[in-house]
Design a protein around this motif. Structure first.
Motif, PDB file in Angstrom:
ATOM      1  N   ALA A 260      15.783  -0.539   3.267  1.00  0.00           N
ATOM      2  CA  ALA A 260      14.818  -1.727   3.622  1.00  0.00           C
ATOM      3  C   ALA A 260      15.286  -2.071   5.115  1.00  0.00           C
ATOM      4  CB  ALA A 260      15.864  -3.010   2.728  1.00  0.00           C
ATOM      5  N   LEU A 261      16.356  -1.330   5.493  1.00  0.00           N
ATOM      6  CA  LEU A 261      16.457  -1.613   7.040  1.00  0.00           C
ATOM      7  C   LEU A 261      15.470  -0.869   7.792  1.00  0.00           C
ATOM      8  CD1 LEU A 261      18.244  -3.099   9.510  1.00  0.00           C
ATOM      9  CD2 LEU A 261      19.809  -1.223   9.069  1.00  0.00           C
ATOM     10  N   ARG A 262      15.431   0.635   7.173  1.00  0.00           N
ATOM     11  CA  ARG A 262      14.571   1.555   7.865  1.00  0.00           C
ATOM     12  C   ARG A 262      13.044   1.260   7.969  1.00  0.00           C
ATOM     13  NH1 ARG A 262      16.770   5.872   5.508  1.00  0.00           N
ATOM     14  NH2 ARG A 262      18.781   5.958   6.438  1.00  0.00           N
ATOM     15  N   ASP A 263      12.587   0.595   6.640  1.00  0.00           N
ATOM     16  CA  ASP A 263      11.315   0.457   6.737  1.00  0.00           C
ATOM     17  C   ASP A 263      10.671  -0.881   7.110  1.00  0.00           C
ATOM     18  OD1 ASP A 263      11.697  -0.966   4.505  1.00  0.00           O
ATOM     19  OD2 ASP A 263      10.908   0.347   3.084  1.00  0.00           O
ATOM     20  N   GLY A 264      11.537  -1.639   7.373  1.00  0.00           N
ATOM     21  CA  GLY A 264      11.116  -3.223   7.904  1.00  0.00           C
ATOM     22  C   GLY A 264      11.133  -4.288   7.033  1.00  0.00           C
ATOM     23  N   THR A 265      11.535  -3.881   5.667  1.00  0.00           N
ATOM     24  CA  THR A 265      11.539  -4.649   4.519  1.00  0.00           C
ATOM     25  C   THR A 265      12.551  -5.753   4.926  1.00  0.00           C
ATOM     26  OG1 THR A 265      11.099  -2.976   2.947  1.00  0.00           O
ATOM     27  CG2 THR A 265      11.873  -5.185   2.121  1.00  0.00           C
ATOM     28  N   LEU A 266      13.592  -5.354   5.370  1.00  0.00           N
ATOM     29  CA  LEU A 266      14.546  -6.395   5.553  1.00  0.00           C
ATOM     30  C   LEU A 266      14.225  -7.433   6.833  1.00  0.00           C
ATOM     31  CD1 LEU A 266      17.497  -6.466   4.203  1.00  0.00           C
ATOM     32  CD2 LEU A 266      18.441  -5.203   6.263  1.00  0.00           C
ATOM     33  N   ALA A 267      13.540  -6.804   7.781  1.00  0.00           N
ATOM     34  CA  ALA A 267      13.054  -7.810   8.800  1.00  0.00           C
ATOM     35  C   ALA A 267      12.164  -8.597   8.360  1.00  0.00           C
ATOM     36  CB  ALA A 267      12.335  -6.806   9.991  1.00  0.00           C
ATOM     37  N   ARG A 268      11.156  -8.113   7.545  1.00  0.00           N
ATOM     38  CA  ARG A 268       9.891  -9.104   7.019  1.00  0.00           C
ATOM     39  C   ARG A 268      10.940 -10.277   6.133  1.00  0.00           C
ATOM     40  NH1 ARG A 268       7.407  -4.688   5.564  1.00  0.00           N
ATOM     41  NH2 ARG A 268       7.688  -4.930   3.528  1.00  0.00           N
ATOM     42  N   LEU A 269      11.745  -9.773   5.292  1.00  0.00           N
ATOM     43  CA  LEU A 269      12.479 -10.897   4.244  1.00  0.00           C
ATOM     44  C   LEU A 269      13.215 -11.830   5.140  1.00  0.00           C
ATOM     45  CD1 LEU A 269      13.520  -8.428   1.450  1.00  0.00           C
ATOM     46  CD2 LEU A 269      12.072 -10.208   1.392  1.00  0.00           C
ATOM     47  N   ALA A 270      13.780 -11.290   6.278  1.00  0.00           N
ATOM     48  CA  ALA A 270      14.556 -12.309   7.298  1.00  0.00           C
ATOM     49  C   ALA A 270      13.563 -13.137   7.906  1.00  0.00           C
ATOM     50  CB  ALA A 270      15.346 -11.357   8.208  1.00  0.00           C
ATOM     51  N   THR A 271      12.536 -12.838   8.223  1.00  0.00           N
ATOM     52  CA  THR A 271      11.657 -13.874   8.983  1.00  0.00           C
ATOM     53  C   THR A 271      11.079 -14.721   7.792  1.00  0.00           C
ATOM     54  OG1 THR A 271      10.713 -11.464   9.554  1.00  0.00           O
ATOM     55  CG2 THR A 271       9.835 -13.655  10.828  1.00  0.00           C
ATOM     56  N   ARG A 272      10.775 -14.146   6.639  1.00  0.00           N
ATOM     57  CA  ARG A 272      10.041 -14.845   5.727  1.00  0.00           C
ATOM     58  C   ARG A 272      11.297 -16.118   5.285  1.00  0.00           C
ATOM     59  NH1 ARG A 272       6.968 -12.806   0.949  1.00  0.00           N
ATOM     60  NH2 ARG A 272       8.951 -11.998   0.280  1.00  0.00           N
ATOM     61  N   ALA A 273      12.630 -15.762   5.267  1.00  0.00           N
ATOM     62  CA  ALA A 273      13.567 -16.697   4.717  1.00  0.00           C
ATOM     63  C   ALA A 273      13.519 -18.082   5.448  1.00  0.00           C
ATOM     64  CB  ALA A 273      14.820 -15.995   4.729  1.00  0.00           C
ATOM     65  N   THR A 274      13.397 -17.780   7.117  1.00  0.00           N
ATOM     66  CA  THR A 274      13.343 -18.749   8.283  1.00  0.00           C
ATOM     67  C   THR A 274      12.281 -19.519   8.086  1.00  0.00           C
ATOM     68  OG1 THR A 274      13.255 -16.812   9.669  1.00  0.00           O
ATOM     69  CG2 THR A 274      15.209 -18.371   9.840  1.00  0.00           C
ATOM     70  N   SER A 275      10.976 -18.808   8.085  1.00  0.00           N
ATOM     71  CA  SER A 275       9.602 -19.589   8.221  1.00  0.00           C
ATOM     72  C   SER A 275       9.740 -20.600   6.859  1.00  0.00           C
ATOM     73  CB  SER A 275       8.811 -18.567   8.331  1.00  0.00           C
ATOM     74  OG  SER A 275       8.398 -17.763   7.218  1.00  0.00           O
ATOM     75  N   GLU A 276      10.168 -20.150   5.858  1.00  0.00           N
ATOM     76  CA  GLU A 276       9.887 -21.026   4.705  1.00  0.00           C
ATOM     77  C   GLU A 276      10.841 -22.053   4.519  1.00  0.00           C
ATOM     78  OE1 GLU A 276       9.028 -18.491   1.356  1.00  0.00           O
ATOM     79  OE2 GLU A 276       6.862 -18.083   2.267  1.00  0.00           O
ATOM     80  N   GLY A 277      11.962 -21.807   5.317  1.00  0.00           N
ATOM     81  CA  GLY A 277      13.267 -22.433   5.080  1.00  0.00           C
ATOM     82  C   GLY A 277      13.669 -22.625   3.680  1.00  0.00           C
ATOM     83  N   SER A 278      14.522 -23.305   3.381  1.00  0.00           N
ATOM     84  CA  SER A 278      15.319 -23.571   2.146  1.00  0.00           C
ATOM     85  C   SER A 278      14.170 -24.118   1.219  1.00  0.00           C
ATOM     86  CB  SER A 278      16.569 -24.408   2.191  1.00  0.00           C
ATOM     87  OG  SER A 278      15.880 -25.667   2.122  1.00  0.00           O
TER      88      SER A 278
END
Lengths: 290, 84
Positions: A260-278
């Motif tokens: 997930a770190l290598r293929d960018g999944t982690l980055a994508r999920l991390a950004t989504r977690a912030t943009s959508e907030g709690s």
């Protein structure tokens, strides 16, 4: 006080006649609780239900929301998460029922769903439902959840069954050891629900702040490595939640997290977690880390 | 000795796990850690899998998995909690 009528849910044909669905506490709602069924819309906080299989998560979910999610005793019953809502003391909560797992270390789809929901969905409060009659075994998952988030309330469920077996649990001592509130409940009978929701409310409003027990590693080298990785992750993915947890998985060589770190999944999920907030439980079944 | 060699109603203490990766994690998640008591509850008709009592729960393991769990026997007794 009577509860508003639960919103009727589409049900599979067999469900209406099945006896297990009548098991959940659909009687009078506990004090202060208004079940809102599957009603959507704005909410003040998101509550996730985590726990080992067969600890009464779905029963608690039904007690809180008035929904009639199928309750039963077999593996993988809650195949993905289900959502409902309730109001307590004037606040509206969204509840997410996660699949029952023994662990969050990515060995099955269930664990991935539960784990991603906790790490990337960042619920405001996580209720870890534990079986009071098999406490020792249930604490493994509890500690894993505490590695991800401090905002936890432990529901010491099936306390009636424990009593029947002559088991007494020192919930105050347990709360002190874990660093988060522990409330004895018997979800099926509605026992302890008001107290549980009081604790959820306190954690949701951040008062007082919980300080979860973190496992420490006897070897200082491990701690140093974790801190170094954490710092690197912070530079690489500033919005990544639960950095320490991700660092530990990487150290462990968890193939799912590495990928997930290598293929960018982690980055994508991390950004989504912030943009959508709690309020949004991050990953869906189609995009899981492992 | 390994867990697959334990016979019905005999109990033992786990001393180590001879496996790695997901299998090791899974066994540990099920509560099989060094120092844990295990008891054979029953075997399936064909002898595989076998049901064990670990920390108050019954779990079933295949012979292949059980053979990676190193144990020391402690005679007959009720499995459950770790020794104090």
């Amino acid at each position: 006080m009577t509860a508003p009528q639960p919103v009727p849910q589409p049900m599979e044909p067999g469900c209406a006649s099945c006896t297990v669905r009548h098991g959940a506490g659909h009687g009078t709602a506990p004090r202060g609780l208004f079940r809102l069924g599957a009603l959507g819309g704005g909410h003040h906080a998101v509550v996730a239900l985590a726990g080992n299989p067969n600890t009464g998560k779905s029963t608690l979910f039904n007690t809180l929301t008035g929904l009639r999610q199928h309750v039963g005793n077999w593996a993988g019953k809650t195949v993905s998460r289900s959502e409902g809502s309730f109001r307590f003391n004037g606040r509206k909560y969204k509840v997410v029922d996660l699949p029952g797992t023994y662990s969050l270390l990515s060995s099955s789809t269930d664990e991935e769903i539960a784990r991603d929901a906790l790490v990337f969905g960042r619920p405001d409060v996580t209720i870890v439902v534990v079986d009071a009659t098999r406490l020792e075994r249930n604490l493994n998952l509890t500690l894993q959840v505490l590695e991800i988030t401090d905002r936890v309330v432990v529901a010491l469920n099936l306390i009636d069954e424990a009593r029947r077996h002559g088991i007494a649990v020192d919930d105050r001592h347990l709360a002190r050891e874990l660093g988060v509130p522990v409330v004895a409940t018997a979800a099926q009978r509605g026992e302890g629900i008001t107290e549980l929701l009081d604790a959820v409310e306190r954690v949701a409003t951040g008062e007082p702040a919980t300080r979860a027990r973190r496992l420490t590693y006897p070897d200082p080298e491990v701690d140093r490595a974790v801190r170094r990785l954490e710092a690197q992750l912070g530079r690489l993915l500033p919005h990544l939640p639960a950095r320490r947890w991700v660092a530990l998985r990487l150290l462990e060589g968890d193939p799912g997290v590495e990928r997930a770190l290598r293929d960018g999944t982690l980055a994508r999920l991390a950004t989504r977690a912030t943009s959508e907030g709690s309020g949004v439980v991050g990953a869906t079944g189609s995009e899981v880390v492992a | 000795m390994t867990l697959d060699q334990l016979v019905e109603h005999q109990s033992a203490v786990v001393v180590g796990l001879d496996c790695r990766g997901p299998v090791r994690h899974r066994l540990m998640d099920l509560g099989l850690l060094p120092g844990t008591q295990v008891e054979v509850r029953m075997a399936s008709p064909l002898g595989d899998p076998v049901a064990y009592v670990v920390r108050g729960s019954t779990i079933a393991l295949r012979r292949e998995q059980a053979s990676t769990v190193r144990i020391e026997t402690v005679g007959n007794g009720t499995a459950g909690m770790e020794p104090r």
